[in-house]
Design an enzyme around this catalytic site. Structure first.
Site, PDB file in Angstrom:
ATOM      1  N   ASP A  48       0.937  -1.285  -0.103  1.00  0.00           N
ATOM      2  CA  ASP A  48      -0.075   0.026  -0.194  1.00  0.00           C
ATOM      3  C   ASP A  48       0.748   1.261  -0.266  1.00  0.00           C
ATOM      4  OD1 ASP A  48      -2.184   1.982   0.164  1.00  0.00           O
ATOM      5  OD2 ASP A  48      -3.208   0.828   1.858  1.00  0.00           O
TER       6      ASP A  48
ATOM      7  N   HIS B 199      -0.787   4.508   0.223  1.00  0.00           N
ATOM      8  CA  HIS B 199      -1.346   5.535   0.945  1.00  0.00           C
ATOM      9  C   HIS B 199      -1.006   6.199   1.739  1.00  0.00           C
ATOM     10  CE1 HIS B 199      -4.590   3.045  -1.165  1.00  0.00           C
ATOM     11  NE2 HIS B 199      -5.055   4.177  -1.774  1.00  0.00           N
TER      12      HIS B 199
END
Length: 113
Positions: free
Chosen positions: A14, A16
């Site tokens: 990820d 983010h």
């Protein structure tokens, strides 16, 4: 009063980063020492950083669809690294307690612990 130390980051593949940066600044402003591992962090990196910094908590986040899978086995990984007898969210290493907080779109208590 001694500041509490937190290890934070975004697990797995990820990327983010915005929420992680917001959390970092919020915790620093609230008076915590924060070890920010950034994005694409492995379980091993979390546990290693917690041990090295004598952290009080590990905060794991993820927003992409595989975050729940990336968090699976975190309890066992903590035990492998010597954080024994981890009852649901707290581990003891000597007298030291580690709290693990996993959050994000696809996290659940059942798969994390």
């Amino acid at each position: 009063m001694e500041k509490k130390t937190l290890v934070i980051g975004v697990i797995g593949a990820d990327v983010h980063a915005i929420g992680n940066k917001i959390l970092y600044h919020c915790f620093v402003e609230a008076g915590f020492n924060v070890i920010n591992l950034g994005v694409m962090v492995s379980q091993e990196e979390y546990v290693e950083a917690a041990i090295e910094s004598n952290a009080d908590a590990i905060l794991v986040s993820s927003l992409y669809g595989h975050g729940e899978i990336d968090c699976r086995g975190l309890r066992e990984r903590c035990e492998e690294w010597g954080l024994r007898k981890l009852p649901k969210s707290i581990s003891r290493m000597g007298a030291k307690k580690y709290t693990i907080i996993c959050g994000g779109k696809y996290s659940s208590r059942e798969t994390t612990f």
